[in-house]
Scaffold this motif. Sequence first.
Motif, PDB file in Angstrom:
ATOM      1  N   LEU A 326       0.747  -1.105   0.108  1.00 32.63           N
ATOM      2  CA  LEU A 326      -0.151   0.196   0.140  1.00 32.63           C
ATOM      3  C   LEU A 326       1.062   1.716   0.386  1.00 32.63           C
ATOM      4  N   VAL A 327       0.541   2.345  -1.343  1.00 35.01           N
ATOM      5  CA  VAL A 327       1.453   3.370  -0.984  1.00 35.01           C
ATOM      6  C   VAL A 327       1.021   3.975  -0.372  1.00 35.01           C
ATOM      7  N   LEU A 328       1.522   5.075   0.907  1.00 35.88           N
ATOM      8  CA  LEU A 328       1.310   6.088   1.687  1.00 35.88           C
ATOM      9  C   LEU A 328       0.715   7.152   1.700  1.00 35.88           C
ATOM     10  N   PRO A 329      -0.081   8.124   2.061  1.00 36.42           N
ATOM     11  CA  PRO A 329      -0.072   8.892   1.379  1.00 36.42           C
ATOM     12  C   PRO A 329       0.798  10.646   2.554  1.00 36.42           C
ATOM     13  N   ALA A 330       1.642   9.826   2.778  1.00 38.35           N
ATOM     14  CA  ALA A 330       2.304  10.781   3.736  1.00 38.35           C
ATOM     15  C   ALA A 330       3.513   9.882   4.086  1.00 38.35           C
ATOM     16  N   GLU A 331       4.773  10.818   5.093  1.00 35.29           N
ATOM     17  CA  GLU A 331       6.201   9.925   4.332  1.00 35.29           C
ATOM     18  C   GLU A 331       6.568   9.432   5.957  1.00 35.29           C
ATOM     19  N   VAL A 332       6.785   8.434   6.246  1.00 35.92           N
ATOM     20  CA  VAL A 332       6.678   7.866   7.663  1.00 35.92           C
ATOM     21  C   VAL A 332       8.019   7.585   7.766  1.00 35.92           C
ATOM     22  N   LYS A 333       7.941   7.331   9.594  1.00 33.20           N
ATOM     23  CA  LYS A 333       9.617   7.497   9.726  1.00 33.20           C
ATOM     24  C   LYS A 333       9.418   5.577  10.079  1.00 33.20           C
ATOM     25  N   PRO A 334      10.073   4.644   9.357  1.00 34.60           N
ATOM     26  CA  PRO A 334       9.762   3.572   9.621  1.00 34.60           C
ATOM     27  C   PRO A 334      10.376   2.637  11.544  1.00 34.60           C
ATOM     28  N   ASP A 335      11.839   3.203  11.344  1.00 34.53           N
ATOM     29  CA  ASP A 335      12.494   2.993  12.493  1.00 34.53           C
ATOM     30  C   ASP A 335      11.342   3.413  13.785  1.00 34.53           C
ATOM     31  N   SER A 336      10.503   4.305  13.549  1.00 28.99           N
ATOM     32  CA  SER A 336       9.799   3.884  15.188  1.00 28.99           C
ATOM     33  C   SER A 336       8.585   3.680  15.098  1.00 28.99           C
ATOM     34  N   SER A 337       7.756   3.296  13.840  1.00 27.72           N
ATOM     35  CA  SER A 337       6.982   2.386  13.658  1.00 27.72           C
ATOM     36  C   SER A 337       6.307   0.982  14.627  1.00 27.72           C
ATOM     37  N   SER A 338       5.667   0.891  14.298  1.00 27.10           N
ATOM     38  CA  SER A 338       4.971  -0.096  15.262  1.00 27.10           C
ATOM     39  C   SER A 338       4.171  -1.455  14.622  1.00 27.10           C
ATOM     40  N   ALA A 339       3.945  -2.992  15.120  1.00 26.00           N
ATOM     41  CA  ALA A 339       3.115  -4.008  14.047  1.00 26.00           C
ATOM     42  C   ALA A 339       2.615  -4.738  15.826  1.00 26.00           C
ATOM     43  N   LYS A 340       1.323  -4.731  15.976  1.00 26.55           N
ATOM     44  CA  LYS A 340       0.696  -5.340  16.909  1.00 26.55           C
ATOM     45  C   LYS A 340      -0.389  -6.278  16.314  1.00 26.55           C
ATOM     46  N   ARG A 341      -1.140  -7.428  16.842  1.00 22.42           N
ATOM     47  CA  ARG A 341      -1.843  -8.139  16.681  1.00 22.42           C
ATOM     48  C   ARG A 341      -2.934  -8.323  17.715  1.00 22.42           C
ATOM     49  N   SER A 342      -4.073  -8.343  17.334  1.00 24.77           N
ATOM     50  CA  SER A 342      -5.539  -7.867  17.839  1.00 24.77           C
ATOM     51  C   SER A 342      -5.593  -9.144  18.973  1.00 24.77           C
TER      52      SER A 342
END
Length: 440
Positions: A326-342
């Motif tokens: 998915l192409v993002l609408p704005a530039e993000v910080k990959p190092d500060s991103s997080s992924a979690k499972r509900s």
Amino acid sequence: MGWITEDLIRRNAEHNDCVIFSLEELSLHQQEIERLEHIDKWCRDLKILYLQNNLIGKIENVSKLKKLEYLNLALNNIEKIENLEGCEELAKLDLTVNFIGELSSIKTLQHNIHLKELFLMGNPCASFDHYREFVVATLPQLKWLDGKEIEPSERIKALQDYSVIEPQIREQEKDHCLKRAKLKEEAQRKHQEEDKNEDKRSNAGFDGRWYTDINATLSSLESKDHLQAPDIEENNTKKLDNSEDDLEFWNKPCLFTPESRLETLRHMEKQRKNQEKLRIDFSLKDNEKQIILDLAVYRYMDTSLIDVDVQPTYVRVMIKGKPFQLVLPAEVKPDSSSAKRSQTTGHLVICMPKVGEVITGGQRAFKSMKTTSDRSREQTNTRSKHMEKLEVDPSKHSFPDVTNIVQEKKYTPRRRPEPKIIPSEEDPTFEDNPEVPPLI
């Protein structure tokens, strides 16, 4: 369709340290194998071979297995006994629940003089009149048939009635062959019709990947802050169609034939491929500080099957080897991103903080906000303007003399120190005479 490969044999030869040339026992059951091949070249020392519950339609490529003692071909699509004359040590043959209708083909087993046990139950020939008597009279070396011991009196009676039984067996074989020919024609015609219907219904489908254009994303985000998959309704209709087709297939009555078994396998492969094409709903929320992607991953899917890769302008998620991008609408910080499972729904939630400058599509302007990279450039420019240089006196500027860096030490011979003579003051008669050498 399953193929007999070297890798498949090695994986089933762990008890022999994965060495196949000296293998004596091999089990290849329930592998969806349709053709018997390569075993007589790679495993010449086999004594026991299990091939039950496959889709093998012909006995072939086993004549070089001279040491083979037990061959299990139960639950396959075999219609004729053949090509076993070379198995000189064959003592047990299991052909339970196949489609053998040519009962006279058991005459090829007369060359297997060590054959003691034979299983033919569940075959069409087992329902022939005088089936057991014909087999007992044809194979004199046989001791057991369908798990029942052959008595001497039974063999004598079968030999006496053989001249009467054989013509009856031939007639029943002809009737069976005619029925099989009709069934094959019907199955072939039905298969062609299904292929035509499949071509008519087939449309450009989903290739298992998602691509979202940044312009389309932004235009939808301006009106909504919640982005959903655009083809949810289409997915639901396709799922309903697939479930109806699956239910219709399993409820449809059919005869138990080799063609029906192959058709069932093809249908199961088709269903398996449809399940592998993951169609997962997702939502994207764009806040002032971060972008949140919510993927409706299956609740009981193992997390080890999910791999997340966040880049400054896009995010890619690999789910069971299938990519979601998915192409993002704005530039993000990959190092500060997080992924979690509900823990309740199993959804995958990816939080991606934004950077100071926002990348937008089309001819949109940038925010008047300086990024950390711009600040670092300005600092380096100011430093370069006020940079001070060290001055060197040209009179003192000279190259060092490399030859005199390490000075050589001159060798001087060692001299033995002369012993000092200390006179004793206690002896009054002591005279120090220099001509007398000292006592050592």
